[in-house]
Design an enzyme around this catalytic site. Structure first.
Site, mmCIF file in Angstrom:
data_model
loop_
_atom_site.group_PDB
_atom_site.id
_atom_site.type_symbol
_atom_site.label_atom_id
_atom_site.label_comp_id
_atom_site.label_asym_id
_atom_site.label_seq_id
_atom_site.Cartn_x
_atom_site.Cartn_y
_atom_site.Cartn_z
ATOM 1 N N GLN A 261 0.979 -1.101 0.074
ATOM 2 C CA GLN A 261 -0.018 0.108 0.131
ATOM 3 C C GLN A 261 0.958 1.243 -0.099
ATOM 4 O O GLN A 261 0.288 2.340 -0.331
ATOM 5 C CB GLN A 261 -0.830 -0.052 1.067
ATOM 6 C CG GLN A 261 -2.061 -1.055 1.023
ATOM 7 C CD GLN A 261 -2.955 -1.158 2.175
ATOM 8 O OE1 GLN A 261 -2.614 -1.757 3.160
ATOM 9 N NE2 GLN A 261 -3.917 -0.205 2.233
ATOM 10 N N ARG B 164 3.692 -0.048 13.087
ATOM 11 C CA ARG B 164 3.527 -1.203 12.556
ATOM 12 C C ARG B 164 3.802 -1.005 10.980
ATOM 13 O O ARG B 164 2.917 -0.550 10.315
ATOM 14 C CB ARG B 164 1.903 -1.637 12.868
ATOM 15 C CG ARG B 164 1.803 -2.752 12.523
ATOM 16 C CD ARG B 164 0.188 -3.393 12.593
ATOM 17 N NE ARG B 164 -0.066 -4.562 11.642
ATOM 18 C CZ ARG B 164 -1.122 -4.888 10.869
ATOM 19 N NH1 ARG B 164 -2.293 -3.752 10.942
ATOM 20 N NH2 ARG B 164 -1.301 -5.748 10.186
ATOM 21 N N HIS C 297 0.808 -9.487 4.515
ATOM 22 C CA HIS C 297 -0.248 -8.528 4.469
ATOM 23 C C HIS C 297 -0.892 -8.696 2.986
ATOM 24 O O HIS C 297 -0.679 -7.517 2.193
ATOM 25 C CB HIS C 297 0.106 -7.118 4.892
ATOM 26 C CG HIS C 297 -1.169 -6.236 5.239
ATOM 27 N ND1 HIS C 297 -1.021 -5.449 6.251
ATOM 28 C CD2 HIS C 297 -2.154 -5.961 4.302
ATOM 29 C CE1 HIS C 297 -2.135 -4.755 6.322
ATOM 30 N NE2 HIS C 297 -2.847 -4.992 5.144
ATOM 31 N N GLU D 175 -5.151 -2.234 14.338
ATOM 32 C CA GLU D 175 -5.889 -1.260 13.133
ATOM 33 C C GLU D 175 -6.959 -0.763 13.638
ATOM 34 O O GLU D 175 -7.734 -1.347 14.347
ATOM 35 C CB GLU D 175 -6.064 -1.792 11.742
ATOM 36 C CG GLU D 175 -4.730 -2.163 10.976
ATOM 37 C CD GLU D 175 -5.131 -2.763 9.615
ATOM 38 O OE1 GLU D 175 -6.286 -2.443 9.150
ATOM 39 O OE2 GLU D 175 -4.309 -3.633 8.923
ATOM 40 N N ASN E 238 -7.974 -5.954 14.708
ATOM 41 C CA ASN E 238 -8.229 -4.951 13.641
ATOM 42 C C ASN E 238 -9.776 -4.747 13.654
ATOM 43 O O ASN E 238 -10.597 -5.598 13.288
ATOM 44 C CB ASN E 238 -7.801 -5.373 12.401
ATOM 45 C CG ASN E 238 -6.355 -5.308 11.902
ATOM 46 O OD1 ASN E 238 -5.639 -5.136 13.079
ATOM 47 N ND2 ASN E 238 -5.812 -5.472 10.901
ATOM 48 N N TYR F 106 -13.241 -1.606 12.730
ATOM 49 C CA TYR F 106 -13.382 -0.320 12.361
ATOM 50 C C TYR F 106 -14.678 0.229 12.789
ATOM 51 O O TYR F 106 -15.021 1.381 12.911
ATOM 52 C CB TYR F 106 -13.201 -0.099 10.711
ATOM 53 C CG TYR F 106 -11.872 -0.355 10.532
ATOM 54 C CD1 TYR F 106 -10.958 0.879 9.981
ATOM 55 C CD2 TYR F 106 -11.046 -1.628 10.259
ATOM 56 C CE1 TYR F 106 -9.748 0.739 9.537
ATOM 57 C CE2 TYR F 106 -9.710 -1.628 9.956
ATOM 58 C CZ TYR F 106 -9.102 -0.538 9.652
ATOM 59 O OH TYR F 106 -7.935 -0.470 9.141
ATOM 60 N N GLU G 229 -5.476 1.937 -1.156
ATOM 61 C CA GLU G 229 -6.452 1.180 -0.490
ATOM 62 C C GLU G 229 -7.263 0.088 -1.275
ATOM 63 O O GLU G 229 -8.426 -0.172 -1.432
ATOM 64 C CB GLU G 229 -7.721 2.032 0.168
ATOM 65 C CG GLU G 229 -7.291 2.860 1.465
ATOM 66 C CD GLU G 229 -6.912 2.074 2.628
ATOM 67 O OE1 GLU G 229 -7.488 0.943 2.518
ATOM 68 O OE2 GLU G 229 -6.141 2.523 3.374
ATOM 69 N N TRP G 230 -6.320 -1.045 -1.783
ATOM 70 C CA TRP G 230 -6.747 -2.036 -2.565
ATOM 71 C C TRP G 230 -7.709 -1.819 -3.587
ATOM 72 O O TRP G 230 -7.545 -1.181 -4.390
ATOM 73 C CB TRP G 230 -7.108 -3.152 -1.289
ATOM 74 C CG TRP G 230 -6.135 -3.618 -0.367
ATOM 75 C CD1 TRP G 230 -6.156 -2.899 0.904
ATOM 76 C CD2 TRP G 230 -5.064 -3.848 -0.322
ATOM 77 N NE1 TRP G 230 -5.277 -3.278 1.835
ATOM 78 C CE2 TRP G 230 -4.191 -3.842 0.808
ATOM 79 C CE3 TRP G 230 -4.199 -4.441 -1.441
ATOM 80 C CZ2 TRP G 230 -2.919 -4.430 1.067
ATOM 81 C CZ3 TRP G 230 -2.946 -5.026 -1.264
ATOM 82 C CH2 TRP G 230 -2.405 -5.023 -0.081
ATOM 83 N N ASN H 60 -2.191 -10.950 8.409
ATOM 84 C CA ASN H 60 -2.811 -9.614 8.730
ATOM 85 C C ASN H 60 -4.290 -10.267 7.951
ATOM 86 O O ASN H 60 -4.330 -10.639 6.911
ATOM 87 C CB ASN H 60 -2.602 -8.374 8.070
ATOM 88 C CG ASN H 60 -3.280 -7.365 8.043
ATOM 89 O OD1 ASN H 60 -3.507 -6.692 9.183
ATOM 90 N ND2 ASN H 60 -4.159 -7.090 7.055
ATOM 91 N N GLU H 61 -5.415 -10.128 8.933
ATOM 92 C CA GLU H 61 -6.780 -10.300 8.313
ATOM 93 C C GLU H 61 -6.988 -11.501 7.422
ATOM 94 O O GLU H 61 -7.267 -11.372 6.307
ATOM 95 C CB GLU H 61 -7.334 -8.915 7.837
ATOM 96 C CG GLU H 61 -7.111 -8.009 8.839
ATOM 97 C CD GLU H 61 -7.842 -6.791 8.218
ATOM 98 O OE1 GLU H 61 -8.069 -5.714 8.687
ATOM 99 O OE2 GLU H 61 -7.961 -6.448 6.862
#
Length: 542
Positions: free
Chosen positions: A25, A82, A128, A380, A314, A316, A437-438, A174-175
């Site tokens: 990213q 991180r 990631h 996150e 993580n 949101y 952002e992907w 990650n995730e």
């Protein structure tokens, strides 16, 4: 659980706070320094795969501007940072018999040394989402459990050997939910597998996500086993996994919606957390998936259970959960932000999936602590301001909605720790910088630092200033700073100088805006209009 914070106790001195990013990213330089392709390189260039049609070839140019980024982190006064390591920058072809790229190793080694020289603790993510393309082509990547586990463990071994003398905080993956569901179910992330033939020419959304999730858990567990047996005795670090998952609140008090909220948590969080911390998949998942969900052998389960030193969280937002949904990836639960009375749960972000509801942050911390009984590292948490990419920079840096979001989450962070007794040990807002952002490309901005993608200049937003001040007010300062692990690589004089810089006053930040990135107006006799504007809206920086 108390409704408000009743304690004014500060966060302990060893609490880690900073910001988070990921290699693909921000780094750019996709074909520089010996880096091989990841599955995201070509995928992002396919028509329609990113909202703005852009890719990660440049991103925030942080492979070239890493020194400036470290200086900015130091000016912010963060205690930790991180970031992730790009697998294909370390082993371009990815495999256990493929050559290691020493130029890539040196890049991350120098970066880690620079962080430590500024008193910043590295918190490193090993994976990631950027699987080496060669492994996907060679045997199907995460769909081939036997091969991918061996190659992933080998890659992490190289990282432990190369950086473990200085890195004491590791995240394996990650995730994994996003890897499996978005990459192999919905097909919106690389490699883009889906049963929807209008979206993807290959994939089986009914089986592949569950196979991939199983492989991810085993790769994580075997890497942890390696670290604990071969590296932790001498390096002394911690290692774990970080999982995405938002709080699921029943739409109302009806039994079916209370059950639906738990079912949503089972599919979003329990899918990975239950095997790792409790030793089994959630029974509800087995009920829904049947034989499509792979099962662990007794030998595998012995390696999986207990394979994380902490819970990486993580999160949101919060969803209102209703029974009756038909989305298997959500546990056949319907998500909504609209309450029964028609009002919205919170402030709407730029992303359709995100609203601001800080009470849910505290509720999730309590749920995870009570269910899994392990220390929590918040790795996150963040907010994308609506239409931030389409407004002038002068307006974008005054990110009031993001400030309000962090005001709520930090308040609830303290409440969870001080009033509820939850053992939380870090907080890393997403993200240090606006970035790629992907599937959203660059149209969605999560950064506390505005990035002008045309010039790569960095501009601190109001949210950065808020968080800096909040942690100054609510974080105990250590009585003394121990020498950094990079001390044998630098003189004691340079170490003292860098540690002095690691705790700047907020007044240092405006000056940094003129030096942290290429300055287009360096020869001007007067500050730019933007510089004068930022100085005006942040008078407390003076």
């Amino acid at each position: 659980m108390a409704a408000t914070t009743t304690s004014s106790k500060k966060l302990p001195a060893d609490f880690l706070w900073g910001f988070a990013t990921a290699a693909f990213q921000i780094e750019g330089s996709a074909a520089v320094g010996g880096r091989g392709k990841s599955i995201w390189d070509d995928f992002a260039k396919l028509p329609g795969k990113t909202l703005d049609g852009r890719n990660g070839d440049v991103a925030t140019d942080s492979y070239r501007l890493w020194k400036e980024d470290v200086e900015l982190l130091a000016q912010y006064g963060v205690k930790s940072y991180r970031f992730s390591i790009a697998w294909s920058r370390i082993i371009p072809l990815g495999g256990r018999d493929d050559p290691v790229n020493q130029e890539g190793v040196k890049f991350y080694s120098d970066f880690i040394d620079a962080l430590l020289a500024h008193g910043i603790t590295p918190f490193v993510t090993l994976y990631h989402w950027d699987l080496p393309q060669a492994l996907h082509d060679r045997y199907g990547g995460w769909l081939n459990k036997d091969e991918i586990v061996k190659d992933y463990v080998h890659y992490t071994k190289v990282c432990f050997e190369s950086f473990g003398d200085r890195v004491k905080h590791w995240l394996t993956i990650n995730e994994p939910w996003c890897v499996a569901i978005l990459g192999y179910g919905r097909g919106v992330f690389a490699p883009g597998h889906s049963s929807d033939r209008e979206r993807s020419p290959k994939g089986d959304s009914s089986t592949e996500p569950w196979i991939v999730g199983h492989s991810l858990i085993l790769a994580h567990a075997h890497s942890v086993k390696l670290y604990r047996e071969s590296f932790k005795p001498t390096q002394g670090g911690q290692i774990g996994i970080t999982l995405n998952g938002d709080w699921q609140m029943p739409y109302d008090d009806s039994p079916e919606n209370v059950a639906a909220a738990q079912h949503a948590l089972d599919f979003a969080i329990g899918w990975y957390a239950d095997p790792i911390y409790l030793g089994h998949y959630p029974p509800y998942m087995r009920e829904v998936l049947g034989d499509r969900q792979p099962q662990f052998t007794a030998e595998e389960l012995a390696i999986v259970k207990g394979s994380s030193d902490f819970y990486g969280m993580n999160t949101y937002t919060t969803n209102l959960a209703r029974a009756g949904g038909d989305d298997e990836f959500q546990g056949n639960v319907d998500y909504t932000f609209t309450r029964p009375d028609g009002t919205q749960l919170g402030k709407q972000a730029h992303c359709a999936w995100l609203q601001d509801y800080p009470e849910g942050f505290r509720a999730l911390l309590n749920y995870l602590w009570k269910r899994y009984k392990t220390p929590i590292y918040v790795t996150e948490n963040g907010f994308a301001v609506k239409d931030e990419n389409s407004i002038p920079i002068e307006q974008a840096v005054v990110d009031t909605d993001r400030v309000n979001y962090f005001t709520g989450t930090t308040r609830n962070l303290l409440a969870a720790i001080n009033d509820d007794g939850v053992d939380v040990r870090s907080y890393y807002p997403w993200s240090f910088l606006d970035n790629f952002e992907w599937a959203d490309g660059y149209s969605t901005r999560f950064g506390v630092t505005y990035v002008d993608y045309e010039t790569q200049k960095r501009y601190p937003k109001a949210s950065a200033n808020f968080l800096i001040q909040w942690f100054k007010d609510n974080h105990e300062q250590p009585l003394a700073i121990a020498p950094s692990a990079a001390g044998d690589r630098a003189s004691s004089n340079s170490s003292k100088t860098s540690m002095t810089k690691a705790n700047p006053s907020t007044a240092d930040i405006p000056a940094l805006k003129k030096t942290a990135a290429p300055a287009a107006t360096a020869k001007a006799k007067e500050p730019s209009i933007l510089s004068r504007f930022i100085d005006a809206v942040f008078p407390f920086c003076k």
